[in-house]
Enzyme design. Structure first.
Site, PDB file in Angstrom:
ATOM      1  N   SER A   1       0.829  -1.193   0.000  1.00  0.00           N
ATOM      2  CA  SER A   1       0.000   0.000   0.000  1.00  0.00           C
ATOM      3  C   SER A   1       0.867   1.249   0.000  1.00  0.00           C
ATOM      4  O   SER A   1       1.862   1.353   0.716  1.00  0.00           O
ATOM      5  CB  SER A   1      -0.950  -0.027   1.203  1.00  0.00           C
ATOM      6  OG  SER A   1      -0.755   1.102   2.008  1.00  0.00           O
ATOM      7  N   LYS A   2       0.446   2.166  -0.859  1.00  0.00           N
ATOM      8  CA  LYS A   2       1.131   3.440  -1.018  1.00  0.00           C
ATOM      9  C   LYS A   2       1.280   4.164   0.306  1.00  0.00           C
ATOM     10  O   LYS A   2       2.226   4.889   0.533  1.00  0.00           O
ATOM     11  CB  LYS A   2       0.256   4.313  -1.928  1.00  0.00           C
ATOM     12  CG  LYS A   2       0.953   4.815  -3.172  1.00  0.00           C
ATOM     13  CD  LYS A   2       0.232   6.026  -3.682  1.00  0.00           C
ATOM     14  CE  LYS A   2      -0.417   5.681  -5.001  1.00  0.00           C
ATOM     15  NZ  LYS A   2      -1.118   6.623  -5.731  1.00  0.00           N
ATOM     16  N   ARG A   3       0.273   3.974   1.166  1.00  0.00           N
ATOM     17  CA  ARG A   3       0.278   4.694   2.427  1.00  0.00           C
ATOM     18  C   ARG A   3       1.365   4.180   3.355  1.00  0.00           C
ATOM     19  O   ARG A   3       1.891   4.892   4.178  1.00  0.00           O
ATOM     20  CB  ARG A   3      -1.086   4.606   3.103  1.00  0.00           C
ATOM     21  CG  ARG A   3      -1.902   5.873   2.925  1.00  0.00           C
ATOM     22  CD  ARG A   3      -3.365   5.637   3.216  1.00  0.00           C
ATOM     23  NE  ARG A   3      -4.007   4.904   2.147  1.00  0.00           N
ATOM     24  CZ  ARG A   3      -4.651   3.757   2.283  1.00  0.00           C
ATOM     25  NH1 ARG A   3      -4.743   3.181   3.454  1.00  0.00           N
ATOM     26  NH2 ARG A   3      -5.211   3.189   1.246  1.00  0.00           N
TER      27      ARG A   3
ATOM     28  N   MET B   1       4.253   2.316   2.377  1.00  0.00           N
ATOM     29  CA  MET B   1       5.634   2.227   1.884  1.00  0.00           C
ATOM     30  C   MET B   1       5.749   2.806   0.477  1.00  0.00           C
ATOM     31  O   MET B   1       4.753   3.107  -0.153  1.00  0.00           O
ATOM     32  CB  MET B   1       6.096   0.774   1.894  1.00  0.00           C
ATOM     33  CG  MET B   1       5.291  -0.123   0.980  1.00  0.00           C
ATOM     34  SD  MET B   1       5.797  -1.826   1.069  1.00  0.00           S
ATOM     35  CE  MET B   1       7.312  -1.769   0.120  1.00  0.00           C
TER      36      MET B   1
END
Ligand code: GLU
Length: 485
Positions: free
Chosen positions: A246-248, A250
């Site tokens: 998930s972008k949030r 890493m």
């Protein structure tokens, strides 16, 4: 078998994702090892998700990674007429139909279905309730429409996926897909299938998130009466907690890893292992792109999620850095050094040589010393700022254990003499002579010298530090330590 043709088909919705790099890489490796072609196709038919500049950024990242494509880039939005023509052909053949339902009706339908715990699906109103005349009237009146694929009832779609083996889907669970949107743009499904056919793509290698789309694509191939390509769906990428990346949480874009100082060969090597390894009996972990072209096997890609372990990436990156020729390392690391405050705004007494050539040699020496411990290009100089800044050295820290002042003085004088007498100023000779002078009292000699040269408790071996700093600077630092006594 016809000539292998594969493609990487990103949607320009941002920068290149690590998963995208893996798809591109696997496609590229497969093409190269089969003497085939690797195409780049921009799937930009979703105007809402389009992000300006992302095509250019993705190209840059692919080029950085050394993944070169054949032919020119193909951009779907430049061929809207082709998709429209094909959608209309399907209407003629009774495989697709016009849908005039307004967004409000569709939304209400979906809400009702959700409320009664049904899977949201188009209720085929326009297929079942409109006759030819009404359809023509609507078309004449320019009513907005979409074109939907008629999904046959009660059929099982089965196919062999190169990675996943037999895969089955029931058509009753598949919605009548929109093929052409009311803005005249094709959906992903239509454009993807039409292009794969027209471009003679033989193998579709893509992420597992596209697996549920595959039966729809197979139905489309059937509807057109076309042969379909082979499919290979690559496993999901997971974090070390086995959750979807998930972008949030890493960095997921290739650009982030470039900016953080990972080197291309290490990242490629790492990404190749996200879903593949050379198989039982092989412990080989370092693979060049050429070796990957030889040894990668699409059939050996595993189904299970592939864990993205940054520690492993760091380790690999360190291995690659260790093996770089120093000139190469200099070239790669300099842009990172130039971003450092301690380099850009050096203190007035900094030890950096002023002339460009000398400065370059100096930085190369720093890198020679750091090379074995550097996991990341952007870490250059971070733990050894004393190579770039003047130092403050604490008198207390200079002392090894309970050394007396005069013992400390004697120790520093001894080191100073070794450095002064050294003839050729090589790393090896300095190390050797210091060790000889220390005899079995290494701490007594080397500790004060280290602190005098670096101001720190921890550093590379003092002989190496002196080698980088040079004779004058080293003696100067020892003298200023002596002045404190
Ligand atoms: N445009 C799709 C994507 O963004 C392509 C999927 C496929 O390869 O079919 O990943």
């Amino acid at each position: 078998m016809s000539k292998v043709k594969v493609r990487f088909a990103p949607s320009p919705t941002g920068s290149l994702h690590i998963g995208g790099l893996r798809s591109a890489l696997y496609n590229y490796l497969f093409a190269k090892q089969n003497g085939g072609e690797f195409l780049l196709r921009v799937e930009d038919t979703d105007k809402n998700r389009y992000v300006e500049g992302s095509v250019e950024k993705m190209q840059e990242s692919l080029k950085w990674a050394g993944i070169e494509w054949d032919e020119n880039i193909y951009t779907q939005s430049e061929h809207l007429d082709v998709y429209k023509k094909h959608a209309e052909q399907l209407i003629k053949d009774d495989k697709a139909y016009y849908c005039f339902c307004e967004p409000e009706r569709l939304q209400k339908m979906r809400e009702d279905q959700t409320a009664t715990k049904q899977a949201p699906m188009y209720d085929q109103y326009c297929l079942k309730s409109l006759d030819k005349e009404e359809i023509n009237k609507n078309l004449k009146n320019n009513c907005p429409y979409t074109i939907r694929l008629r999904i046959p009832e009660n059929e099982t779609i089965e196919f062999d996926d190169i990675v996943r083996g037999k895969v089955k889907f029931e058509t009753n669970t598949i919605d009548d897909q929109i093929l052409l949107k009311s803005d005249g743009y094709p959906t992903y499904h239509l454009a993807n299938v039409v292009d794969d056919h027209l471009m003679n793509v033989t193998h579709v290698i893509r992420g597992e998130e596209w697996l549920p789309s595959t039966p729809k694509h197979i139905l489309l191939y059937k509807a057109f009466g076309w042969d379909r390509p082979e499919f290979a769906h690559l496993p999901l990428l997971l974090d070390t907690n086995r959750k979807k990346l998930s972008k949030r949480e890493m960095d997921v874009s290739v650009e982030d890893y470039i900016n953080k100082g990972y080197i291309k060969d290490a990242l490629i090597n790492f990404v190749a292992f996200l879903g593949w390894n050379p198989g039982k009996g092989s412990t080989k972990e370092i693979f060049s792109l050429e070796e990957l072209i030889k040894e990668f096997k699409l059939e050996n890609v595993h189904k299970g999620g592939a864990v993205f372990d940054v520690q492993k990436l760091d380790w690999l990156n360190g291995q690659y850095i260790k093996n770089l020729p120093i000139d190469e390392l200099y070239k790669l690391a300099l842009p990172f050094l130039e971003q450092k405050e301690f380099y850009e705004k050096p203190s007035p007494q900094n030890p950096l040589p002023k002339g460009e050539g000398d400065k370059k040699e100096y930085i190369k020496k720093v890198l020679t010393v750091e090379q074995d411990r550097l996991n990341n290009l952007s870490a250059i100089g971070e733990s050894n700022k004393f190579f770039f800044q003047d130092i403050k050295c604490d008198k207390k820290l200079l002392k090894w254990k309970d050394m007396k002042d005069d013992e400390l003085k004697e120790s520093l004088e001894k080191s100073k003499k070794v450095l002064n007498d050294n003839k050729n100023w090589t790393k090896e000779s300095l190390e050797k002579e210091l060790l000889e002078a220390a005899g079995d009292k290494r701490g007594e000699l080397l500790w004060p010298l280290r602190v005098a040269l670096t101001g720190e408790k921890k550093s590379p071996p003092p002989g190496e530090v002196a080698w980088v700093l040079g004779k004058d600077e080293s003696i100067k630092r020892i003298n200023s330590a002596l002045e404190k006594l």
